[in-house]
Structures are given as C-alpha cells and as structure tokens.
Motif scaffolding. Structure first.
Motif, mmCIF file in Angstrom:
data_model
loop_
_atom_site.group_PDB
_atom_site.id
_atom_site.type_symbol
_atom_site.label_atom_id
_atom_site.label_comp_id
_atom_site.label_asym_id
_atom_site.label_seq_id
_atom_site.Cartn_x
_atom_site.Cartn_y
_atom_site.Cartn_z
ATOM 1 N N PRO A 72 0.782 -1.242 0.000
ATOM 2 C CA PRO A 72 0.000 0.000 0.000
ATOM 3 C C PRO A 72 0.814 1.292 0.000
ATOM 4 C CG PRO A 72 0.014 -0.943 2.199
ATOM 5 C CD PRO A 72 0.718 -1.926 1.314
ATOM 6 N N ALA A 73 2.095 1.236 0.368
ATOM 7 C CA ALA A 73 2.868 2.473 0.508
ATOM 8 C C ALA A 73 3.208 3.069 -0.855
ATOM 9 C CB ALA A 73 4.143 2.209 1.300
ATOM 10 N N LYS A 74 3.492 4.356 -0.843
ATOM 11 C CA LYS A 74 3.899 5.037 -2.073
ATOM 12 C C LYS A 74 5.293 4.594 -2.521
ATOM 13 C CE LYS A 74 1.151 9.227 -1.344
ATOM 14 N NZ LYS A 74 1.177 10.704 -1.184
ATOM 15 N N THR A 75 6.118 4.189 -1.575
ATOM 16 C CA THR A 75 7.452 3.673 -1.891
ATOM 17 C C THR A 75 7.461 2.177 -1.642
ATOM 18 O OG1 THR A 75 8.506 5.769 -1.281
ATOM 19 C CG2 THR A 75 9.905 3.818 -1.333
ATOM 20 N N ARG A 76 7.895 1.424 -2.670
ATOM 21 C CA ARG A 76 7.842 -0.036 -2.576
ATOM 22 C C ARG A 76 9.193 -0.628 -2.979
ATOM 23 N NH1 ARG A 76 2.390 -1.247 -6.028
ATOM 24 N NH2 ARG A 76 3.631 -0.112 -7.579
ATOM 25 N N LEU A 77 9.699 -1.511 -2.118
ATOM 26 C CA LEU A 77 10.940 -2.237 -2.389
ATOM 27 C C LEU A 77 10.623 -3.716 -2.515
ATOM 28 C CD1 LEU A 77 13.380 -0.596 0.212
ATOM 29 C CD2 LEU A 77 13.103 -0.013 -2.200
ATOM 30 N N ALA A 101 6.066 1.173 -11.672
ATOM 31 C CA ALA A 101 5.610 2.543 -11.502
ATOM 32 C C ALA A 101 6.647 3.342 -10.717
ATOM 33 C CB ALA A 101 4.268 2.557 -10.773
ATOM 34 N N SER A 102 6.595 4.646 -10.836
ATOM 35 C CA SER A 102 7.501 5.516 -10.101
ATOM 36 C C SER A 102 7.326 5.280 -8.599
ATOM 37 C CB SER A 102 7.219 6.980 -10.442
ATOM 38 O OG SER A 102 8.052 7.839 -9.697
ATOM 39 N N GLY A 103 8.447 5.214 -7.894
ATOM 40 C CA GLY A 103 8.403 4.937 -6.466
ATOM 41 C C GLY A 103 8.544 3.473 -6.136
ATOM 42 N N THR A 104 8.712 2.632 -7.157
ATOM 43 C CA THR A 104 8.845 1.189 -6.955
ATOM 44 C C THR A 104 10.187 0.716 -7.496
ATOM 45 O OG1 THR A 104 6.456 0.846 -7.144
ATOM 46 C CG2 THR A 104 7.873 -1.082 -7.449
ATOM 47 N N LEU A 105 10.915 -0.042 -6.693
ATOM 48 C CA LEU A 105 12.184 -0.638 -7.115
ATOM 49 C C LEU A 105 12.081 -2.146 -6.947
ATOM 50 C CD1 LEU A 105 15.131 -0.184 -8.036
ATOM 51 C CD2 LEU A 105 15.772 -0.164 -5.613
ATOM 52 N N ILE A 106 12.291 -2.864 -8.055
ATOM 53 C CA ILE A 106 12.213 -4.324 -8.045
ATOM 54 C C ILE A 106 13.601 -4.868 -8.341
ATOM 55 C CG2 ILE A 106 11.152 -6.367 -9.060
ATOM 56 C CD1 ILE A 106 8.746 -4.655 -9.774
ATOM 57 N N ALA A 107 14.138 -5.629 -7.386
ATOM 58 C CA ALA A 107 15.490 -6.167 -7.513
ATOM 59 C C ALA A 107 15.418 -7.666 -7.780
ATOM 60 C CB ALA A 107 16.280 -5.883 -6.236
ATOM 61 N N SER A 109 12.280 2.805 -10.322
ATOM 62 C CA SER A 109 13.013 3.951 -9.787
ATOM 63 C C SER A 109 12.337 4.444 -8.511
ATOM 64 C CB SER A 109 13.061 5.092 -10.817
ATOM 65 O OG SER A 109 11.747 5.545 -11.114
ATOM 66 N N LEU A 110 13.154 5.017 -7.646
ATOM 67 C CA LEU A 110 12.656 5.598 -6.408
ATOM 68 C C LEU A 110 12.715 7.121 -6.503
ATOM 69 C CD1 LEU A 110 14.423 3.252 -3.828
ATOM 70 C CD2 LEU A 110 12.050 3.142 -4.631
ATOM 71 N N VAL A 111 11.866 7.780 -5.764
ATOM 72 C CA VAL A 111 11.834 9.241 -5.751
ATOM 73 C C VAL A 111 11.922 9.714 -4.302
ATOM 74 C CG1 VAL A 111 10.502 9.423 -7.880
ATOM 75 C CG2 VAL A 111 9.310 9.256 -5.699
ATOM 76 N N GLY A 112 12.253 10.983 -4.135
ATOM 77 C CA GLY A 112 12.295 11.559 -2.801
ATOM 78 C C GLY A 112 13.617 11.314 -2.099
ATOM 79 N N GLU A 113 13.552 11.293 -0.766
ATOM 80 C CA GLU A 113 14.745 11.171 0.054
ATOM 81 C C GLU A 113 15.358 9.774 -0.087
ATOM 82 O OE1 GLU A 113 16.029 13.603 1.695
ATOM 83 O OE2 GLU A 113 14.391 15.065 1.513
ATOM 84 N N GLN A 114 16.635 9.682 0.294
ATOM 85 C CA GLN A 114 17.317 8.396 0.258
ATOM 86 C C GLN A 114 16.684 7.442 1.274
ATOM 87 O OE1 GLN A 114 21.403 8.454 1.586
ATOM 88 N NE2 GLN A 114 21.066 10.289 2.818
ATOM 89 N N ILE A 115 16.823 6.164 1.002
ATOM 90 C CA ILE A 115 16.261 5.122 1.871
ATOM 91 C C ILE A 115 17.425 4.302 2.431
ATOM 92 C CG2 ILE A 115 14.806 3.071 1.980
ATOM 93 C CD1 ILE A 115 13.150 4.281 -0.278
#
Length: 348
Positions: A232-237, A270-276, A335-341
């Motif tokens: 559900p979060a805007k940032t997804r790893l 989608a933007s804000g999602t990083l799939i490794a 890709s991720l956006v915003g502050e570093q994680i």
C-alpha cells in the motif's frame, strides 16, 4: 587635662589628647588619628565609637597636633602596556582558532546520514518444500535470515514459509491491512518463479508441474503485478530471489496462448517502486550450497551499510558476480523518488 591613650586594638596608632575640664559626668567626644573616641567621665575610660574624617565639633575637646597616620595605598594591578594588550589579543585569537578546529560532537546516526524518520513493514516469503517443482534447500533459511535482519532495523515483518496458494493470498491480504499508513512497503520472496507471456508469477509449494501450461500458471500461480497491488505504501521495495533453476520449468511446453519460460521477465515498474532481481531477466540463479543463496548472502552482507538502498544493491551485484564467477548478475527495475532510503536507520 592631657591623656596619653595606648592603642586598644592591634593596628591602632597611639594618640595624644587634650581634654578641657575634669571630664566628670556624661561623655565627651574627641578625634584621634585612628578614629573617633569618647571619654566616659563616670567610668573614667575611653571608648572607640567609629571613624572620623574631620576634627570633632565638640567645644570641650581639642586634638593635639599628631603625625598623620600613614595608610598604605590599596594594591592595584599594573595597567597593561600596549605590548601586553597586543599579546593578550594574539593569545585570544589563537584560542578562537583552536576552538574552530575542534571537531563537533558526533551527531546521531540518523542525522549523520541525513535520513528522515520513516516507517516500513515487510512481507517475507520463503518457499522451498515444493511437492511437484524441484525442492529448494535455501529459501526457508533465506527468508528467516532476511526477516531477522529487517526486524533488527526496527521494521515490522510478516514471515510466511512454504506457503500454498491460499496461504499466499491470505498473507497478502493481512499484510496490506497491517502495512496501511507505512511509508515504505517491502516484499522479499525466495522460491520458484516463472514467466508467462512476459508476466511473472510466484509459485506456491502445492502447484503441480506435470503437463503445465500457460493457462494453468495464470490460474494457480501468484501474479507479481497482482502482488504489488497489496503493497500500500507510495514507496515499494521488492527483492526477488525467485529465478532459481527449475527442471520443471525447462520442460514446460509452448501453447497457443504463449510460451512458459524459466526465469523472470523484465518489468515496467511505476515511479516509487524498485524491483530487484537476483539475476538478469530470462536467466536462472543458483540456489547455493551454503546456508543461503549467493544473492541473499550478498544482500545480508551489505544491507547493514548505512547508505541508500540503490548503493547497497550495487554492492550486492559486485559481490554476486565475484562469488559466482560472473555466471549470475543481479539486476534492478524501476526507480525511487524523494529522500534516500537507508534501511538500517528505519524505525517501526
């Protein structure tokens, strides 16, 4: 009447006094060099009553000429010369310079890394005890190790092991509820995965492998795209150690609806999602002969580093390439956006 008065206390100067009259009855005042005194006619004695700064105004008392008391001047510090002032100014400048060079006290870890306070929750899945697909030795151990690592960072974890399809659906539903409001959603999956018509599927442990078709995979597997909807979060790893070599997948047949292939297909996140991925799309990854797979071993090794996750994954790639002699190269999409994680600095 002339009286020679000796000092009554230590440090008092002797005085010579002249008193007119017999001094009987009442008190007469006079001035000495070291203070103001009174003559008590009844007691026939002298009493010091204070310090006078000028001759007594009493008409009956007159002071004989006496040598003035020598009072030493108060001790004072010598006035600084111009050279002294210059020296003090130079010393003060040196002190100021030393203070400016002194290192500041270390800031808290979170402040040093410049990381905002974020919340995260992780869903960790390890499938190894497959009934039809080839069994895998390490996914359960990999999942447990990753869950423990996330928890050490203060990240809440839902751990699911050897899950059938219904178990996976239930776990995704529960996770979506618990992770609501978190800043970051994390999914880690270790186990079998295949691609069908360019889409990726996670394989439950009870999925059969004989006579498998593309349609069956779509019905019995868990679509990666569908699983992302439960984050559900805007940032997804997303960490997928799911491209492991699968004999059943190699024997999968082509159907009219499309090909079933081993490995995973590239994804458009989608933007804000990083799939490794543990290896490049279309390739298979080693399960490993040690306690963990090569990819998860490298992830466990580097994820403690207090740096952004993108840099961690570069370090993981380098380590996996070295340990597998170049056979396996991890890859990322999105890709991720915003502050570093920085995962080690997260807080639940």
């Amino acid at each position: 009447m002339i009286i020679d008065a000796k000092p009554l206390t230590s440090g008092c100067d002797p005085v010579r006094l002249v008193i007119n009259g017999d001094g009987s009855g009442g008190q007469r005042h006079f001035l000495g060099s070291n203070g103001q005194w009174s003559w008590d006619g009844k007691q026939r004695g002298l009493n010091r009553i204070g310090t006078a700064l000028r001759p007594s105004a009493s008409p009956n008392v007159a002071a004989a000429p006496v040598a003035p008391a020598i009072v030493p001047a108060p001790a004072t510090s010598p006035r600084p010369t111009d050279n002294t002032k210059d020296l003090l100014a130079a010393l003060q400048q040196q002190v100021d310079e030393l203070k400016s060079q002194r290192p500041a006290p270390p800031a808290p870890a979170r402040a040093r890394a410049g990381v905002p306070r974020l919340t995260a929750r992780a869903l960790v899945i390890g499938n190894g005890k497959y009934t039809s697909f080839g069994r895998l030795a390490n996914p359960v151990a990999d999942a447990r190790a990753m869950a423990k690592k996330f928890e050490s960072f203060g990240i809440g974890v839902d751990l699911v092991l050897d899950a059938e399809r219904d178990d996976l659906i239930k776990a995704l539903n529960e996770y979506a509820r618990k992770a609501a409001g978190a800043d970051i959603s994390i999914l880690y999956y270790a186990g079998h995965g295949v691609q069908v018509e360019g889409s990726n599927y996670l394989i439950p442990v009870n999925m059969r492998a004989d006579g498998i078709t593309a349609g069956y995979v779509k019905l019995a597997g868990i679509s990666l795209n569908a699983a992302l909807d439960y984050l559900p979060a805007k940032t997804r790893l997303v960490f997928l150690d799911a491209c492991r070599d699968n004999p059943a997948a190699r024997s999968m047949s082509n159907t009219r609806s499309g090909a079933v292939a081993a490995g995973l297909a590239p994804v458009s996140a989608a933007s804000g999602t990083l799939i490794a991925y543990s290896t490049r799309d279309g390739s298979t990854a080693d399960d490993g002969s040690g306690p963990n797979s090569p990819y998860t071993s490298a992830l466990l090794q580097h994820i403690d580093n207090p740096v952004d996750i993108s840099l961690v994954l570069r370090q993981v790639r380098q380590t996996v390439l070295r340990t597998t002699s170049g056979r396996q190269e991890p890859w990322e999409y999105g890709s991720l956006v915003g502050e570093q994680i920085v995962l080690p600095l997260m807080a639940r």
